[in-house]
Design a protein around this motif. Structure first.
Motif, PDB file in Angstrom:
ATOM      1  N   ALA A 414       6.286  -4.060   3.601  1.00 28.34           N
ATOM      2  CA  ALA A 414       7.051  -3.283   4.717  1.00 28.34           C
ATOM      3  C   ALA A 414       6.861  -1.608   4.308  1.00 28.34           C
ATOM      4  N   PHE A 415       7.015  -1.613   3.164  1.00 29.14           N
ATOM      5  CA  PHE A 415       6.843  -0.080   2.430  1.00 29.14           C
ATOM      6  C   PHE A 415       5.366   0.155   2.842  1.00 29.14           C
ATOM      7  N   VAL A 416       4.230  -0.239   2.528  1.00 31.01           N
ATOM      8  CA  VAL A 416       2.975  -0.026   2.882  1.00 31.01           C
ATOM      9  C   VAL A 416       2.351  -1.054   4.034  1.00 31.01           C
ATOM     10  N   LYS A 417       1.913  -0.591   4.931  1.00 27.31           N
ATOM     11  CA  LYS A 417       1.674  -1.473   6.082  1.00 27.31           C
ATOM     12  C   LYS A 417       0.204  -1.881   6.050  1.00 27.31           C
ATOM     13  N   LYS A 418      -0.830  -1.050   5.274  1.00 27.59           N
ATOM     14  CA  LYS A 418      -1.955  -1.188   5.256  1.00 27.59           C
ATOM     15  C   LYS A 418      -2.542  -1.353   3.912  1.00 27.59           C
ATOM     16  N   ALA A 419      -3.234  -2.240   3.326  1.00 27.61           N
ATOM     17  CA  ALA A 419      -3.870  -2.307   1.938  1.00 27.61           C
ATOM     18  C   ALA A 419      -4.429  -1.068   1.611  1.00 27.61           C
ATOM     19  N   THR A 420      -4.499  -0.697   0.575  1.00 37.76           N
ATOM     20  CA  THR A 420      -5.429   0.425  -0.223  1.00 37.76           C
ATOM     21  C   THR A 420      -4.968   1.696   0.519  1.00 37.76           C
ATOM     22  N   SER A 421      -3.748   1.777   1.150  1.00 40.57           N
ATOM     23  CA  SER A 421      -3.286   3.160   1.912  1.00 40.57           C
ATOM     24  C   SER A 421      -2.667   3.902   1.251  1.00 40.57           C
ATOM     25  N   LYS A 422      -2.317   3.650  -0.114  1.00 43.34           N
ATOM     26  CA  LYS A 422      -1.426   4.328  -0.949  1.00 43.34           C
ATOM     27  C   LYS A 422      -2.191   4.833  -2.324  1.00 43.34           C
TER      28      LYS A 422
END
Length: 607
Positions: A414-422
């Motif tokens: 819910a906090f990061v909608k896509k993997a490896t995006s942060k």
């Protein structure tokens, strides 16, 4: 009383007769004292002989005679005049005291006392008269004859005046002081009677009774101790017998070297290890019961040989699928090779070189990577099939020289909608040390935590599969809640930590290589030490100990010990896939088949 009885109790006249005094030799007639009158002594005068008879010397083994105050012997009866003559046998004196116009001192010793070893039988003490004032007669004494002798105890002893009294003392009761007999009387011995219920038992009886009971108790105690010692040395302890070939091996039990062929230890959990260079070590850990015998008849087997899998490789990473091995080649380019295919062709992932590669993170699908080298933090895209047409890696804003650690989220949430995006990374400068969160789409960063250099001499951050929390280690350790910007510190210190594939379990490592796990927000010790480890799944991991591996299941805590592999202790990194181990050393990537049960048993253990 007959003469015969008197003669038996009284010495003969020859023995008792004192020599005549001066007055007798001059013809002075002795005056017979009145036998009915009690003997008196002038006040203020006490002869040595009377003192000696008043307090006779104590003889050994005789009961002490009672003492009486001097006042009991004072009499106020007027004493008759003392006649000149020999002194009384009671005083033991042989010389008549000189006459006096006032008071005559009687019984003065002449220096010839009766020998103490032949005491006289007690006789009736003669009266010692006192001359009246103004009388011209000289005091005389007369030795009593045999007829005056009396049985001891029939007549009272002479009275002894207290010093300082007047010459006319008041009459007092007379006490009898028996004379010491010539021989010690024989006392009758009575048999002791048992005390009645109302009587108190003496200390002696209690001691004798306690001593007898104490001996019985001591005998029982020593017997129990002897039986316990026999049981302990012959039946209680575990017996380990070593019969190992070839010779030259080293045997240890619980880490302590054993040089004897037979050793006995207390029952319980023990780890036995037998090792020799060039051979597979024997390792067994189990809980031994009381009196158990462990017969270690073992023939050591040659160590497992390895083969070069990729020559000259500089890095080793197993893909998330577990089917590919990614590595940095000798030419500083990125490659991959299939698992369990020694003759497989290595395929290049990028046409670009990364000579100063410090850290690399591969995406779950192996289509791109986050690379940190000596120049920049960059993204390499492997989506292009033709490496010659692949675009150059995209440089990211942070200065790579200030970055010491980096990680990213490997799953959406819910906090990061896509993997490896942060991406989490740090920037360490001479004035500050901060942890940043960067958005891969906008390439914008924000500070989420200040790092205290006194608490973190080094810093390691692992985001793992959990998109909400990151694991931070480097001396102080804890969990960082990225959404709340809240850091929860552990009680113990850890220098390194890593999440498992699904972020449910994390492995923590201390400075002395002690291994702990973080599970359900609780930190627990695994009671083992390892230089490196590798997650095979979220609930299992392999730990490197010298030249062998140990696999631990985090649910059951069961362990599997694998056979020793030559050169494994020199590895820089390793991975396990399909029962094969791949490890990196100075020659490149090597591989070997994992083996267990080499010595006819599954070398397993359970804590």
């Amino acid at each position: 009383m007959t003469d015969q009885n008197l003669n038996n109790q009284t010495p003969s006249s020859d023995q008792n007769q004192t020599p005549p005094s001066d007055s007798q030799s001059q013809g002075v007639d002795p005056i017979t004292p009145d036998q009915s009158a009690p003997p008196t002594i002038p006040s203020g005068a006490t002869s040595s002989s009377e003192q000696s008879q008043t307090t006779p010397p104590a003889e050994p083994n005789q009961e002490e005679e009672p003492s009486f105050p001097l006042e009991d012997f004072v009499s106020d009866i007027p004493a008759p005049p003392i006649s000149e003559g020999p002194s009384s046998q009671l005083s033991g004196s042989t010389q008549t005291p000189p006459p006096s116009t006032t008071t005559a001192q009687a019984g003065t010793s002449s220096g010839q006392p009766t020998a103490p070893d032949a005491p006289q039988a007690p006789q009736q003490a003669p009266s010692i008269p006192t001359t009246q004032a103004g009388s011209s007669e000289a005091p005389q004494t007369q030795a009593p004859g045999p007829q005056q002798a009396s049985v001891p105890g029939n007549q009272p002893p002479p009275s002894v005046p207290k010093e300082g009294f007047t010459s006319n003392p008041q009459p007092q009761q007379q006490a009898s002081t028996p004379q010491a007999p010539s021989q010690a009387p024989t006392m009758p011995v009575q048999a002791p009677r048992p005390p009645s219920s109302s009587q108190k038992i003496g200390k002696g009886a209690v001691i004798r009774r306690s001593s007898s009971t104490g001996k019985v108790l001591l005998t029982i105690l020593f017997s129990l101790l002897a039986l316990s010692a026999v049981f302990f040395f012959f039946f209680y302890r575990v017996t380990f017998s070593f019969n190992v070939s070839p010779e030259g091996y080293k045997a240890t039990i619980d880490g302590r070297e054993i040089k004897e062929k037979v050793v006995k230890l207390n029952p319980g959990f023990h780890t036995v290890k037998i090792e020799k260079d060039g051979y597979i070590s024997y390792l067994s850990s189990k809980d031994f019961s009381i009196g158990e015998r462990a017969d270690l008849s073992i023939e050591l087997k040659k160590a497992i040989t390895t083969q070069i899998y990729v020559s000259g490789a500089q890095t080793l990473d197993l893909s998330k699928s577990g089917n590919l091995i990614n590595f940095l080649g000798q030419d500083s380019r990125l490659y991959y090779v299939a698992v369990d295919e020694p003759q497989a062709q290595a395929i290049a992932l990028s046409n670009q070189q990364f000579p100063g590669l410090r850290e690399i993170l591969y995406s779950p699908n192996n289509d791109f990577a986050l690379i940190l080298d000596n120049q920049n933090l960059k993204i390499a895209d492997f989506s292009k099939i033709d490496p010659t047409t692949q675009e150059e890696a995209t440089n990211l804003p942070p200065a790579s020289s200030a970055i010491t650690t980096l990680t990213w989220n490997e799953s959406p949430s819910a906090f990061v909608k896509k993997a490896t995006s942060k991406v989490l990374y740090d920037l360490k400068t001479p004035t500050s040390w901060d942890l940043f969160l960067m958005d891969m789409e906008t390439l914008q960063s924000q500070i989420i935590m200040r790092v205290d250099p006194t608490l973190f001499p080094s810093l390691n951050v692992d985001w793992g599969e959990s998109a909400k929390t990151a694991l931070i280690t480097g001396k102080k350790a804890g969990i960082l809640d990225i959404g709340k910007r809240d850091f929860t510190q552990f009680d113990e210190e850890f220098v390194f930590g890593q999440w498992g594939p699904n972020g449910k379990v994390a492995i923590l490592q201390k400075a002395d290589n002690s291994i702990y796990i973080l599970k359900d927000n609780k930190v627990e010790s695994l009671d083992l030490k390892a230089k490196r480890f590798f997650f095979s799944s979220d609930l299992e991991a392999y730990f490197l100990q010298e030249n062998s591996l140990i696999m631990v299941n985090f649910d059951t805590l069961a362990r599997i010990n694998y056979a020793e592999i030559s050169g494994l202790s020199q590895t820089k990194d390793f991975a396990v896939a399909q029962e094969n181990i791949y490890f990196l050393d100075d020659e490149g990537i090597k591989s070997a088949k994992l083996q267990r049960g080499v010595y006819g048993e599954e070398q397993t253990e359970t804590n």
